[in-house]
Design a protein around this motif. Structure first.
Motif, short mmCIF file in Angstrom:
data_model
loop_
_atom_site.label_atom_id
_atom_site.label_comp_id
_atom_site.label_asym_id
_atom_site.label_seq_id
_atom_site.Cartn_x
_atom_site.Cartn_y
_atom_site.Cartn_z
N ARG A 49 -3.44 -0.45 -1.00
CA ARG A 49 -3.69 0.07 0.35
C ARG A 49 -5.15 0.48 0.53
O ARG A 49 -5.78 0.12 1.52
N THR A 50 -5.69 1.22 -0.43
CA THR A 50 -7.09 1.65 -0.30
C THR A 50 -8.03 0.45 -0.36
O THR A 50 -9.04 0.43 0.33
N LYS A 56 -7.34 -2.59 0.75
CA LYS A 56 -7.25 -3.26 2.05
C LYS A 56 -8.01 -2.49 3.13
O LYS A 56 -8.71 -3.09 3.94
#
Length: 120
Positions: A4-5, A7
């Motif tokens: 997530r980080t 992306k």
């Protein structure tokens, strides 16, 4: 870092690069977003910027980014607001990796001719 980080970092890097391309004067130094690092909670984005130009131009660009931080964040918010609930705070840092790499390359080139002369 999590997926997530990664992306989010990638998205912010692309969008900030586009913003800088439009907002910064074309006659000035070349400004590139080299990396964006997110905190684990996605609350702060550390934006690393490479500025190719004189020392005065570098200082001017970094001062501009700090002074216009809120405007840049607002512009970013308009572009990505549908993808995030909360737009991260932006912290700008100068990335001098390109400059350091050039310096190392010059040092290596200067050592090589001296070593070649010693061998002959």
């Amino acid at each position: 870092m999590s997926i997530r980080t990664d992306k989010v970092s990638s998205l912010l890097q692309r969008e900030l690069s586009a913003i800088f391309e439009k907002e910064l004067p074309r006659s000035g130094p070349l400004v590139t977003v080299t990396e964006v690092r997110m905190t684990a909670d996605l609350g702060i984005a550390r934006v690393y910027v490479s500025v190719i130009g004189s020392e005065a131009q570098r200082a001017e660009v970094m001062e501009y980014l700090d002074a216009e931080n809120k405007m840049i964040r607002k512009t970013l918010s308009a572009k990505i607001r549908h993808q995030f609930r909360r737009i991260p705070e932006l912290e700008f840092y100068e990335d001098r990796l390109f400059e350091q790499a050039n310096r190392i390359e010059q040092l290596l080139k200067s050592v090589k001719p001296a070593r070649d002369e010693e061998q002959h």
